[in-house]
Design a protein around this motif. Structure first.
Motif, PDB file in Angstrom:
ATOM      1  N   ILE A  41       0.895  -1.179   0.000  1.00 54.17           N
ATOM      2  CA  ILE A  41       0.000   0.000   0.000  1.00 54.17           C
ATOM      3  C   ILE A  41       0.924   1.217   0.000  1.00 54.17           C
ATOM      4  CG2 ILE A  41      -2.038   1.032   1.054  1.00 54.17           C
ATOM      5  CD1 ILE A  41      -2.410  -1.865   0.286  1.00 54.17           C
ATOM      6  N   ARG A  42       1.415   1.539  -1.158  1.00 52.14           N
ATOM      7  CA  ARG A  42       2.586   2.407  -1.262  1.00 52.14           C
ATOM      8  C   ARG A  42       2.304   3.893  -1.012  1.00 52.14           C
ATOM      9  NH1 ARG A  42       6.526  -0.810  -3.435  1.00 52.14           N
ATOM     10  NH2 ARG A  42       5.800  -2.733  -4.423  1.00 52.14           N
ATOM     11  N   ARG A  43       1.050   4.369  -1.159  1.00 54.87           N
ATOM     12  CA  ARG A  43       0.782   5.807  -1.039  1.00 54.87           C
ATOM     13  C   ARG A  43       0.348   6.230   0.361  1.00 54.87           C
ATOM     14  NH1 ARG A  43      -1.893   8.071  -6.646  1.00 54.87           N
ATOM     15  NH2 ARG A  43      -0.329   7.156  -8.074  1.00 54.87           N
ATOM     16  N   VAL A  44       0.216   5.299   1.255  1.00 53.61           N
ATOM     17  CA  VAL A  44      -0.140   5.657   2.628  1.00 53.61           C
ATOM     18  C   VAL A  44       1.054   6.344   3.289  1.00 53.61           C
ATOM     19  CG1 VAL A  44      -0.651   4.725   4.916  1.00 53.61           C
ATOM     20  CG2 VAL A  44      -1.870   3.874   2.904  1.00 53.61           C
ATOM     21  N   LYS A  45       0.819   7.533   3.812  1.00 54.07           N
ATOM     22  CA  LYS A  45       1.894   8.294   4.453  1.00 54.07           C
ATOM     23  C   LYS A  45       1.757   8.318   5.965  1.00 54.07           C
ATOM     24  CE  LYS A  45       2.591  11.315   0.464  1.00 54.07           C
ATOM     25  NZ  LYS A  45       2.649  12.724  -0.040  1.00 54.07           N
ATOM     26  N   ASN A  46       0.509   8.225   6.429  1.00 53.28           N
ATOM     27  CA  ASN A  46       0.291   8.349   7.866  1.00 53.28           C
ATOM     28  C   ASN A  46      -0.698   7.276   8.319  1.00 53.28           C
ATOM     29  OD1 ASN A  46       0.352   9.857  10.515  1.00 53.28           O
ATOM     30  ND2 ASN A  46      -1.836   9.932  10.043  1.00 53.28           N
ATOM     31  N   VAL A  47      -0.369   6.592   9.410  1.00 54.78           N
ATOM     32  CA  VAL A  47      -1.286   5.654  10.061  1.00 54.78           C
ATOM     33  C   VAL A  47      -1.574   6.226  11.433  1.00 54.78           C
ATOM     34  CG1 VAL A  47      -1.642   3.322  10.912  1.00 54.78           C
ATOM     35  CG2 VAL A  47      -0.372   3.694   8.787  1.00 54.78           C
ATOM     36  N   GLY A  48      -2.805   6.671  11.626  1.00 51.47           N
ATOM     37  CA  GLY A  48      -3.153   7.323  12.871  1.00 51.47           C
ATOM     38  C   GLY A  48      -4.219   6.575  13.643  1.00 51.47           C
ATOM     39  N   ILE A  49      -4.803   7.316  14.577  1.00 50.31           N
ATOM     40  CA  ILE A  49      -5.752   6.690  15.495  1.00 50.31           C
ATOM     41  C   ILE A  49      -7.012   6.203  14.785  1.00 50.31           C
ATOM     42  CG2 ILE A  49      -7.065   8.744  16.134  1.00 50.31           C
ATOM     43  CD1 ILE A  49      -6.673   7.754  19.089  1.00 50.31           C
ATOM     44  N   GLU A  50      -7.305   6.765  13.599  1.00 50.72           N
ATOM     45  CA  GLU A  50      -8.488   6.323  12.857  1.00 50.72           C
ATOM     46  C   GLU A  50      -8.335   4.864  12.408  1.00 50.72           C
ATOM     47  OE1 GLU A  50      -5.463   7.723  10.032  1.00 50.72           O
ATOM     48  OE2 GLU A  50      -6.351   8.583  11.859  1.00 50.72           O
ATOM     49  N   PHE A  51      -7.093   4.405  12.243  1.00 56.82           N
ATOM     50  CA  PHE A  51      -6.834   3.010  11.881  1.00 56.82           C
ATOM     51  C   PHE A  51      -7.342   2.060  12.974  1.00 56.82           C
ATOM     52  CE2 PHE A  51      -3.631  -0.501  12.222  1.00 56.82           C
ATOM     53  CZ  PHE A  51      -4.040  -1.232  11.115  1.00 56.82           C
ATOM     54  N   LEU A  52      -7.316   2.522  14.211  1.00 57.28           N
ATOM     55  CA  LEU A  52      -7.784   1.707  15.334  1.00 57.28           C
ATOM     56  C   LEU A  52      -9.303   1.678  15.436  1.00 57.28           C
ATOM     57  CD1 LEU A  52      -5.295   2.852  18.145  1.00 57.28           C
ATOM     58  CD2 LEU A  52      -5.058   0.942  16.539  1.00 57.28           C
ATOM     59  N   GLY A  53      -9.965   2.526  14.652  1.00 54.40           N
ATOM     60  CA  GLY A  53     -11.419   2.560  14.721  1.00 54.40           C
ATOM     61  C   GLY A  53     -11.924   3.310  15.930  1.00 54.40           C
ATOM     62  N   ILE A  54     -11.094   4.219  16.472  1.00 57.05           N
ATOM     63  CA  ILE A  54     -11.460   4.985  17.668  1.00 57.05           C
ATOM     64  C   ILE A  54     -11.622   6.455  17.286  1.00 57.05           C
ATOM     65  CG2 ILE A  54     -10.701   5.707  19.967  1.00 57.05           C
ATOM     66  CD1 ILE A  54      -9.063   3.140  20.117  1.00 57.05           C
ATOM     67  N   LYS A  55     -12.726   7.059  17.716  1.00 55.69           N
ATOM     68  CA  LYS A  55     -12.971   8.464  17.406  1.00 55.69           C
ATOM     69  C   LYS A  55     -11.977   9.351  18.138  1.00 55.69           C
ATOM     70  CE  LYS A  55     -17.911   7.813  16.563  1.00 55.69           C
ATOM     71  NZ  LYS A  55     -19.284   8.218  16.967  1.00 55.69           N
ATOM     72  N   VAL A  56     -11.758  10.537  17.609  1.00 53.57           N
ATOM     73  CA  VAL A  56     -10.745  11.445  18.169  1.00 53.57           C
ATOM     74  C   VAL A  56     -11.359  12.496  19.084  1.00 53.57           C
ATOM     75  CG1 VAL A  56      -9.207  11.132  16.208  1.00 53.57           C
ATOM     76  CG2 VAL A  56     -10.923  12.949  16.145  1.00 53.57           C
ATOM     77  N   ASP A  57     -12.540  12.211  19.645  1.00 57.17           N
ATOM     78  CA  ASP A  57     -13.220  13.194  20.488  1.00 57.17           C
ATOM     79  C   ASP A  57     -12.985  12.940  21.971  1.00 57.17           C
ATOM     80  OD1 ASP A  57     -14.570  10.875  20.769  1.00 57.17           O
ATOM     81  OD2 ASP A  57     -16.548  11.671  20.216  1.00 57.17           O
ATOM     82  N   GLY A  58     -11.900  12.267  22.268  1.00 52.83           N
ATOM     83  CA  GLY A  58     -11.624  11.960  23.668  1.00 52.83           C
ATOM     84  C   GLY A  58     -11.926  10.531  24.025  1.00 52.83           C
ATOM     85  N   ALA A  59     -12.626   9.857  23.162  1.00 55.66           N
ATOM     86  CA  ALA A  59     -12.972   8.461  23.450  1.00 55.66           C
ATOM     87  C   ALA A  59     -11.737   7.582  23.502  1.00 55.66           C
ATOM     88  CB  ALA A  59     -13.941   7.949  22.391  1.00 55.66           C
ATOM     89  N   ALA A  60     -10.661   8.047  22.895  1.00 58.22           N
ATOM     90  CA  ALA A  60      -9.443   7.237  22.913  1.00 58.22           C
ATOM     91  C   ALA A  60      -8.925   7.031  24.315  1.00 58.22           C
ATOM     92  CB  ALA A  60      -8.368   7.910  22.053  1.00 58.22           C
ATOM     93  N   ASN A  61      -9.288   7.937  25.213  1.00 58.49           N
ATOM     94  CA  ASN A  61      -8.848   7.796  26.602  1.00 58.49           C
ATOM     95  C   ASN A  61      -9.734   6.878  27.420  1.00 58.49           C
ATOM     96  OD1 ASN A  61      -6.694   9.616  26.227  1.00 58.49           O
ATOM     97  ND2 ASN A  61      -8.127  11.347  26.414  1.00 58.49           N
ATOM     98  N   ASN A  62     -10.794   6.386  26.809  1.00 61.41           N
ATOM     99  CA  ASN A  62     -11.716   5.497  27.507  1.00 61.41           C
ATOM    100  C   ASN A  62     -11.118   4.092  27.550  1.00 61.41           C
ATOM    101  OD1 ASN A  62     -13.795   3.901  28.427  1.00 61.41           O
ATOM    102  ND2 ASN A  62     -15.371   4.909  27.173  1.00 61.41           N
ATOM    103  N   PRO A  63     -10.749   3.614  28.747  1.00 62.36           N
ATOM    104  CA  PRO A  63     -10.085   2.302  28.840  1.00 62.36           C
ATOM    105  C   PRO A  63     -10.986   1.145  28.428  1.00 62.36           C
ATOM    106  CG  PRO A  63     -10.699   3.090  31.023  1.00 62.36           C
ATOM    107  CD  PRO A  63     -10.961   4.218  30.070  1.00 62.36           C
ATOM    108  N   SER A  64     -12.315   1.361  28.321  1.00 58.75           N
ATOM    109  CA  SER A  64     -13.211   0.266  27.950  1.00 58.75           C
ATOM    110  C   SER A  64     -13.189  -0.006  26.458  1.00 58.75           C
ATOM    111  CB  SER A  64     -14.646   0.586  28.404  1.00 58.75           C
ATOM    112  OG  SER A  64     -15.135   1.714  27.693  1.00 58.75           O
ATOM    113  N   ILE A  65     -12.611   0.916  25.676  1.00 60.67           N
ATOM    114  CA  ILE A  65     -12.545   0.735  24.235  1.00 60.67           C
ATOM    115  C   ILE A  65     -11.198   0.087  23.891  1.00 60.67           C
ATOM    116  CG2 ILE A  65     -12.501   1.895  22.000  1.00 60.67           C
ATOM    117  CD1 ILE A  65     -14.250   4.072  23.196  1.00 60.67           C
ATOM    118  N   VAL A  66     -11.265  -1.085  23.273  1.00 59.34           N
ATOM    119  CA  VAL A  66     -10.054  -1.825  22.910  1.00 59.34           C
ATOM    120  C   VAL A  66     -10.083  -2.101  21.417  1.00 59.34           C
ATOM    121  CG1 VAL A  66      -8.682  -3.900  23.283  1.00 59.34           C
ATOM    122  CG2 VAL A  66      -9.979  -2.903  25.188  1.00 59.34           C
TER     123      VAL A  66
END
Length: 870
Positions: free
Chosen positions: A821-846
């Motif tokens: 997948i040669r054109r991908v430059k950045n792998v971020g939190i969206e790859f984990l399927g977690i929203k970036v509205d603070g939910a990433a800090n929720n320990p119940s989301i794995v």
């Protein structure tokens, strides 16, 4: 063994008459009467076959009668199949199974077909009359044997076991004894007392001996307040078992008749006592018979144990076993010690030394089975000369009278415990060499080819066949299992002596033929009546058929030592002579050309041509095999196309065309094969290519496909509507799907491939998905996150993809491979399927809660890996 064949003939006769009547065909004068009489005789014979097959062990005349019956049964089976095949071909030729564009041609052919079919029916009528006359003689002969109509009327004698034995005569089992003693004397408990242990293994392996060892152990005697030994055997009579328990507890034999009264007395005798109950040789799988006794025994003190010995894993499951020991074969050293104690008893040292080398070769025949070591030891105890010992060494066990009387009867008990359909499946395994690795999938297809699988109602044949295999495996007929990642058995073996039993039951019906370099078979037996054969050919040996005269062969499985090749002339002779074949294995034989005469094998159901790397073309005459169920062409690297008439193979269930890298033409007729359960690879040919190539729309009605499906050439699909017509969503039995967007026909690939991928929605229970060479910017169709059972995902060479999907939402995912997948430059939190509205800090989301393998490769422009919350 003849019983399933007779039953199959009866079923086919009824089906054929029904088909002829439905077509409005008036049967040839007298044929219906002959068929009715034939069916009547067959039914009368079928009713006594089980008793006859058991009596043949003691009565040579019965054995001879069964041999004659089996011979005519196979002849009738061929005749009925020939009749059925003619009807099927008539339907195909008349257009009943043809696509619309074939209707005009079929209307021209119909008068010729009708005339030919009429002539054929007269020929069938004559043959049926001949068969009826032969069968009538056999039907009359049966009356002089006084067979019983009661199933299970006679079988090998069941020995009654006791707790008494001489420990000094036991060899091996120290490890198993230690394991069982540890569990018996430990404080392990079950939620509901008493704690149940099972010893499982094949007949003669030493289950009773192990139970005797622990029952009489000094620590066990001290530990338990009461010890009870009951030989259960079969049939399971709960009242008799309960009486035996009560008699052991009270030391007398009360004349109670009511089951309730006996259970009350048992309860009174064991309440508050820590007891050990040995239930030796349990066969029943009926929980209703076991439950009353089980409930009665729950009043014992903590630490009470029930130890069950059984040949059947299903018994251990039914009794809700807490701890199980699967008994394996003895080591060769222990087997030799056991054999030597008996065989060399009372001999002088010099006599023993002169026989040791022969004795050790004989012990190898035992394959660790204690019963065999003791039986052969007893046989040789009274044979004084080396020549007598060598005679035993050079004989097959199934040829020895002593083995027939001493070794086989306990194993035959397991055989006669099987339904008749499973008996035939088991005995067929005699066609394989000893110590052969049997592929379960291949074995099931061979059973199907011989007509051994008998589903009821709407049952799927493959599901029933799997159940047959599981029944045999759980009853210790197979061993040395190799399993896949899902825990399913894929390969197994048969113990050599179990194989000997199968050979004993089939005698000359299943033959192993070894051919020397001159092409001469190492065979002293008559081959003319053989039905199934494996032929082993060394490198350089010519393949000859004529000298063997095996015209009644129904299975021919070839095994090559080295890489010999079979000439077209040899294959021509084979196809010309062995016209009764149902199964033919020609894999890895360097065939360059398949003669058109293969179309003569009208009974053929199973054809294995795999790994014939020089084979480039399949003849159109292959499509005359309207009974063909399984075609294996995997590994035929230079095969470029399937024959155009493949749509005529309306009974085809399996096409294994994996590793056929040049197979780029799949004919349109593939869409008519609605019984297909396996089509490993499907390739979409581009526009302007060979006329008559299939399209994705030809997959529409193939809804029975299961296992793995690889779809290649998706880059050649110009119309997204065509992809929707494939209706992959309806292929609910698929487990693995590979979508390869190779091909260069479509324009605007970047947009087109994304839409095409969206249209190829797979079934929701898919377990493995691979997407390759897709040119879309985002390889994330809307359906991807709905694959709740997906365990494996591969994204390969998707060159224009710039962002990875939110794959962390796939909660069942265990393996993820992202490569090229040669054109991908950045792998971020969206790859984990977690929203970036603070939910990433929720320990119940794995994210990726079950991921075990994560692999990235060839990500040329990847610059940043950022999982920080924003």
């Amino acid at each position: 063994m003849a019983e399933p064949v007779v039953a199959a003939i009866l079923q086919q006769l009824a089906t054929i008459i029904d088909r002829e009547v439905r077509e409005g065909v008036k049967l040839v004068v007298g044929v219906e009467k002959e068929v009715r009489r034939l069916s009547s005789n067959l039914s009368a014979i079928e009713a006594v076959l089980e008793d006859a097959e058991k009596k043949q062990l003691k009565d040579a005349a019965v054995k001879d009668w069964l041999a004659k019956l089996k011979e005519i049964s196979y002849d009738m089976d061929n005749l009925v199949d020939e009749w059925n095949t003619a009807i099927t071909k008539k339907q195909i030729a008349s257009g009943e199974n043809a696509p619309l564009h074939g209707k005009v041609l079929s209307s021209i052919l119909r008068p010729c077909v009708s005339l030919a079919h009429s002539c054929f029916r007269y020929g069938i009528a004559r043959k049926i009359k001949e068969m009826d006359e032969r069968l009538s003689v056999i039907a009359v002969e049966k009356d002089r044997f006084n067979f019983s109509h009661i199933r299970g009327a006679e079988e090998p004698e069941r020995l009654r076991t006791t707790s008494f034995f001489d420990e000094s005569e036991v060899r091996g089992r120290d490890g198993e004894k230690a394991l069982v003693l540890t569990e018996l004397l430990s404080g392990s408990q079950s939620p509901s007392q008493p704690y149940i242990m099972s010893v499982v293994g094949m007949g003669g392996i030493g289950k009773t001996t192990l139970a005797q060892l622990v029952y009489n152990d000094k620590e066990v005697i001290r530990y338990f307040d009461r010890r009870i030994w009951v030989c259960v055997s079969d049939p399971f009579d709960e009242v008799k078992v309960a009486k035996a328990i009560l008699q052991s507890l009270n030391g007398d034999s009360p004349n109670y008749t009511e089951f309730e009264t006996i259970l009350v007395k048992i309860h009174e005798a064991i309440v508050g006592n820590k007891f050990l109950l040995i239930l030796d040789d349990v066969w029943t799988e009926d929980r209703a018979r076991w439950e009353p006794l089980h409930h009665c025994l729950k009043c014992g003190a903590q630490g009470s144990r029930i130890l069950v010995t059984t040949r059947k894993e299903t018994v251990a499951l039914m009794m809700e076993t807490n701890y199980r020991v699967t008994l394996e074969s003895l080591s060769e050293k222990d087997c030799w010690s056991l054999f030597g104690r008996i065989a060399f008893f009372g001999r002088r040292d010099e006599e023993r030394e002169s026989l040791e080398d022969v004795g050790k070769e004989i012990v190898k025949k035992c394959k660790g089975l204690p019963l065999a070591a003791k039986t052969l030891g007893s046989l040789l105890r009274f044979k004084r000369t080396r020549e007598e010992w060598q005679s035993v060494m050079n004989s097959e066990l199934w040829e020895l009278e002593e083995a027939e009387k001493g070794i086989f009867p306990p194993l035959l008990l397991s055989y006669y415990d099987l339904p008749s359909t499973l008996r035939r499946c088991f005995s067929y395994c005699a066609v394989f060499p000893k110590d052969y690795k049997i592929e379960k999938d291949r074995l099931i297809k061979l059973w199907m080819a011989q007509g051994y699988i008998r589903p009821r109602g709407s049952q799927r044949v493959d599901i029933v066949a799997q159940e047959y295999f599981d029944h045999l495996a759980m009853r210790s007929f197979f061993q040395d299992f190799e399993k896949d990642e899902e825990g399913d058995i894929v390969i197994c073996k048969m113990h050599d002596i179990v194989h000997d039993v199968a050979q004993f039951l089939t005698k000359n019906e299943c033959l192993l033929i070894e051919v020397n370099v001159r092409g001469e078979p190492k065979l002293n037996l008559c081959f003319q009546k053989a039905c199934h054969s494996t032929m082993i050919l060394p490198s350089g040996a010519p393949f000859l058929v004529s000298p063997y005269d095996g015209k009644k062969l129904r299975s021919l499985l070839l095994q090559f030592i080295g890489r010999p090749s079979i000439s077209a002339e040899a294959l021509h002779d084979l196809f010309d002579q062995l016209t009764c074949l149902r199964a033919l294995d020609l894999h890895d034989s360097l065939i360059e050309e398949l003669p058109r005469e293969i179309g003569k094998l009208r009974h053929l159901r199973f054809l294995d041509l795999s790994y014939n790397v020089k084979l480039k073309v399949l003849p159109e005459s292959l499509c005359d095999l309207c009974n063909l169920q399984s075609l294996n062409i995997s590994g035929c690297n230079y095969l470029k196309s399937l024959p155009c008439g493949i749509g005529k193979l309306i009974n085809l269930r399996f096409i294994d065309n994996s590793q056929t890298v040049h197979l780029s033409f799949i004919p349109q007729g593939i869409g008519r094969l609605t019984s297909l359960q396996r089509l490993t690879m499907f390739f979409v040919t581009g526009k302007g290519k060979k006329h008559g190539a299939s399209t994705l729309a030809d997959l529409k009605y193939l809804n029975h496909l299961q296992g793995t499906l690889q779809i290649g050439g998706l880059g050649n699909v110009a119309n997204v509507a065509e992809a929707k017509k494939a209706e992959l969503l309806s292929k609910k039995y698929l487990a693995k799907l590979q979508l390869s967007f190779d091909g260069k026909e479509a324009n605007s690939r970047m947009i087109h491939d994304s839409k095409l991928l969206e249209a190829l929605e797979p079934p929701p229970d898919l377990k493995c998905l691979s997407i390759q060479f897709n040119e879309g910017k985002i390889v994330s169709p809307n359906w991807m996150m709905s694959l709740a059972k997906l365990k494996e995902l591969k994204l390969i060479q998707c060159n224009n993809c710039e962002h990875l999907p939110p794959l962390g939402k796939l909660l069942s995912l265990e393996s993820l491979v992202v490569s090229g997948i040669r054109r991908v430059k950045n792998v971020g939190i969206e790859f984990l399927g977690i929203k970036v509205d603070g939910a990433a800090n929720n320990p119940s989301i794995v994210a990726f809660p079950n991921l075990k393998l994560l692999k990235f490769g060839y990500m040329d422009e990847w610059q940043e890996w950022d999982f920080r919350s924003h």
